[in-house]
Design a protein around this motif. Structure first.
Motif, short mmCIF file in Angstrom:
data_model
loop_
_atom_site.label_atom_id
_atom_site.label_comp_id
_atom_site.label_asym_id
_atom_site.label_seq_id
_atom_site.Cartn_x
_atom_site.Cartn_y
_atom_site.Cartn_z
N TYR A 32 -9.84 40.73 -30.35
CA TYR A 32 -9.41 42.04 -30.82
C TYR A 32 -10.58 43.03 -30.93
N PHE A 33 -11.67 42.71 -30.22
CA PHE A 33 -12.86 43.55 -30.32
C PHE A 33 -12.59 44.97 -29.78
N HIS A 34 -11.53 45.11 -28.98
CA HIS A 34 -11.23 46.45 -28.46
C HIS A 34 -10.91 47.44 -29.58
N LEU A 35 -10.63 46.92 -30.79
CA LEU A 35 -10.41 47.83 -31.93
C LEU A 35 -11.65 48.69 -32.17
N ILE A 36 -12.82 48.13 -31.87
CA ILE A 36 -14.06 48.90 -32.02
C ILE A 36 -14.04 50.10 -31.06
N TYR A 37 -13.60 49.84 -29.84
CA TYR A 37 -13.57 50.93 -28.84
C TYR A 37 -12.51 51.97 -29.22
N HIS A 44 -14.62 59.67 -35.11
CA HIS A 44 -15.84 60.21 -34.51
C HIS A 44 -17.01 60.23 -35.49
N GLN A 45 -16.67 60.26 -36.78
CA GLN A 45 -17.74 60.36 -37.77
C GLN A 45 -18.43 59.02 -38.01
N LEU A 46 -17.91 57.95 -37.43
CA LEU A 46 -18.51 56.63 -37.66
C LEU A 46 -19.38 56.20 -36.48
N SER A 47 -20.52 55.61 -36.81
CA SER A 47 -21.41 55.09 -35.77
C SER A 47 -20.92 53.71 -35.34
N ASP A 48 -21.51 53.18 -34.28
CA ASP A 48 -21.16 51.83 -33.85
C ASP A 48 -21.43 50.81 -34.96
N ASP A 49 -22.53 51.01 -35.67
CA ASP A 49 -22.85 50.08 -36.77
C ASP A 49 -21.78 50.15 -37.86
N LEU A 51 -18.66 50.97 -37.40
CA LEU A 51 -17.44 50.33 -36.87
C LEU A 51 -17.57 48.81 -36.90
N LEU A 52 -18.78 48.33 -36.57
CA LEU A 52 -18.99 46.87 -36.62
C LEU A 52 -18.86 46.37 -38.06
N THR A 53 -19.41 47.14 -38.99
CA THR A 53 -19.31 46.75 -40.40
C THR A 53 -17.84 46.67 -40.81
N ALA A 54 -17.07 47.68 -40.41
CA ALA A 54 -15.64 47.70 -40.76
C ALA A 54 -14.90 46.54 -40.10
N TYR A 55 -15.21 46.30 -38.83
CA TYR A 55 -14.52 45.24 -38.08
C TYR A 55 -14.87 43.86 -38.67
N ASN A 56 -16.16 43.65 -38.95
CA ASN A 56 -16.57 42.37 -39.55
C ASN A 56 -15.87 42.15 -40.88
N ALA A 57 -15.85 43.21 -41.70
CA ALA A 57 -15.21 43.09 -43.02
C ALA A 57 -13.72 42.79 -42.85
N ALA A 58 -13.11 43.38 -41.82
CA ALA A 58 -11.68 43.14 -41.58
C ALA A 58 -11.45 41.68 -41.17
N ILE A 59 -12.33 41.16 -40.32
CA ILE A 59 -12.19 39.76 -39.88
C ILE A 59 -12.38 38.81 -41.08
N ILE A 60 -13.37 39.12 -41.92
CA ILE A 60 -13.65 38.26 -43.08
C ILE A 60 -12.47 38.31 -44.07
N SER A 61 -11.91 39.51 -44.25
CA SER A 61 -10.73 39.63 -45.12
C SER A 61 -9.55 38.86 -44.56
N LEU A 62 -9.36 39.00 -43.26
CA LEU A 62 -8.22 38.32 -42.64
C LEU A 62 -8.38 36.80 -42.81
N MET B 66 -22.84 38.83 -32.98
CA MET B 66 -21.87 38.70 -31.90
C MET B 66 -21.36 40.07 -31.48
N GLY B 67 -21.09 40.92 -32.47
CA GLY B 67 -20.59 42.25 -32.17
C GLY B 67 -21.58 43.08 -31.39
N GLN B 68 -22.85 42.97 -31.78
CA GLN B 68 -23.87 43.76 -31.07
C GLN B 68 -23.99 43.28 -29.62
N GLN B 69 -23.87 41.95 -29.43
CA GLN B 69 -23.90 41.42 -28.06
C GLN B 69 -22.72 41.94 -27.24
N LEU B 70 -21.54 41.92 -27.87
CA LEU B 70 -20.34 42.39 -27.15
C LEU B 70 -20.46 43.87 -26.80
#
Lengths: 194, 259
Positions: A32-37, A44-49, A51-62, B66-70
């Motif tokens: 589901y990494f496409h959620l980052i894209y 637009h106001q969020l950087s890649d970092d 988005l990664l922080t949000a995505y990681n937190a979502a995975i950990i919560s899930l 992993m995310g940074q690699q992807l």
């Protein structure tokens, strides 16, 4: 492109624990990494970092919601993860911006940790200190505790991972490690750090 | 004091909801009545939560790598596409040879291509149709805007409809925003703007009565975006939901996807 792994297989992996859980989390993350894209276009106001922080937190919560049965399979993992990810993004936007996102109606509830009799018992203000104490526990104690109590490996598997001869040695070591942890935590509580 | 491994195990089961109702009742009663036990539970619970938090931190740092690699892989692929998209100059004889080869291949492959299963894009074109709005009661002030938006939508004037729907989304007094997000999403799809459609459709709340239809259109959007795997996950969910009015269509698309 890898084949999509079904929700059922991912859920079974998480609930089984150990190596299967680690594999399931990795697959879930990639799948589901496409959620980052999507997030790049949407927030637009969020950087890649961010988005990664949000995505990681979502995975950990899930992961936690699956383990404590807050996630009951009423929706697909994708729908559920998407919703948590959205919440986490909004949290970060709120932190980085003083403007509230009033345009968003019906913001889904923040992480729905259900209140239990235990939820008020922990000493939250000391958690940072406690966690840093655990980090200093040293090996193999740290690995044995984390493998057993977080990742859900069984004692035989842990014996192989840390190079012990059998499960009994692991159990015995685990007990002494937990005992050390307790002492460390008590020293934080009493302000007498060892 | 010693670590009580049995208590530690009980706490884990309590958090994972794997204790029976009787066990939970007994545990909570003792907790309320026995002060010494409650102190022990507090210490063990703190240990348990510390381990979970530390584990979350460790997992987070692994996921970050992993995310940074992807992301880096994604950027490389994008560069690759851009590079391969550059115009090169070719010799005329080379172009002629390529043209001849392509013509030959087409002659051989056209009958085979005709028999190819439907692509996600084909399935999208076949199955996408805007959803007819139903009469909604209970709107007060924004009723006029809603009516205008729906009229524009019905007349397939989707740009105007989106503009009006957006007014409702921005209106803090308007509470049924999930429904509006659904129609904004469909309007974008009808304009062949799948990414904007996805952005709107995922705003539909899981607890609203419109989530089923939103999931259908999210599946359609995945087809349009050539993401058959993602579409399949949602379509399987719809196909097995006895209450979902699009379940037969979902099954049909799944069959065609699997051909």
């Amino acid at each position: 492109m890898k084949a999509i792994v079904s929700d059922q297989i991912i859920l079974e992996g998480i609930l089984t624990g150990g190596a299967k859980q680690e594999k399931a989390i990795k697959r879930l993350y990639e799948q589901y990494f496409h959620l980052i894209y999507n997030g790049r276009k949407k927030y637009h106001q969020l950087s890649d970092d961010d988005l990664l922080t949000a995505y990681n937190a979502a995975i950990i919560s899930l992961r936690r919601h699956v383990l404590n049965q807050t996630f009951r399979g009423d929706s697909s993992l994708w729908t559920y993860l998407n919703k948590i990810f959205y919440n986490k993004c909004i949290d970060i936007i709120r932190k980085v911006s003083s403007n509230r996102e009033d345009a968003y109606e019906n913001l889904p509830d923040q992480e729905d940790e259900q209140g239990t009799v235990l939820s008020q018992m922990t000493i939250n203000e000391e958690f940072d200190q406690l966690v840093s104490q655990l980090a200093q526990l040293g090996e193999p104690c740290k690995q044995i505790i984390m493998d057993s109590e977080y990742l859900g490996y069984n004692s035989e598997e842990i014996a192989q991972r840390v190079g012990f001869s059998n499960a009994r040695s692991v159990n015995s070591k685990k007990y002494s490690c937990l005992q050390r942890l307790r002492k460390l935590l008590e020293s934080v509580k009493t302000g007498k750090q060892s | 004091m010693k670590v009580d491994q049995k208590l530690f195990q009980t706490l884990k089961q309590y958090h994972n909801k794997s204790l029976t109702i009787e066990e939970v009742t007994a545990f909570e009663s003792r907790l309320a009545e026995d002060q010494v036990f409650a102190e022990e539970v507090k210490t063990h619970e703190t240990m348990y939560q510390t381990i979970q938090q530390y584990g979350d931190q460790q997992l987070d740092s692994e996921l970050m790598k992993m995310g940074q690699q992807l992301l880096a892989q994604g950027a490389d692929q994008q560069k690759g596409h851009q590079k391969s998209g550059k115009i090169r100059s070719f010799q005329p004889w080379y172009l002629a040879a390529v043209a001849a080869a392509v013509t030959l291949l087409l002659i051989v492959l056209i009958p085979e291509m005709i028999r190819q299963p439907a692509t996600p894009g084909d399935l999208y074109k076949t199955h996408f149709e805007p959803f007819e709005p139903r009469i909604v009661r209970g709107f007060a002030t924004p009723q006029i805007v809603w009516t205008e938006a729906v009229e524009a939508y019905k007349q397939e004037n989707y740009s105007h409809a989106i503009e009006k729907f957006q007014t409702l989304i921005d209106d803090s007094t308007f509470i049924r925003k999930s429904e509006v997000w659904l129609f904004v999403g469909i309007s974008y799809l009808a304009q062949d703007k799948p990414e904007e459609a996805m952005d709107a459709l995922v705003q539909v709340s899981d607890t609203s009565g419109h989530i089923d239809m939103a999931n259908w259109y999210i599946a359609m959007t995945h087809l349009r975006l050539d993401q058959p795997g993602q579409a399949r996950i949602l379509l399987e969910e719809i196909a097995t939901d006895q209450r979902h009015e699009r379940r037969a269509k979902a099954r049909k698309i799944l069959n065609e996807l699997e051909e």
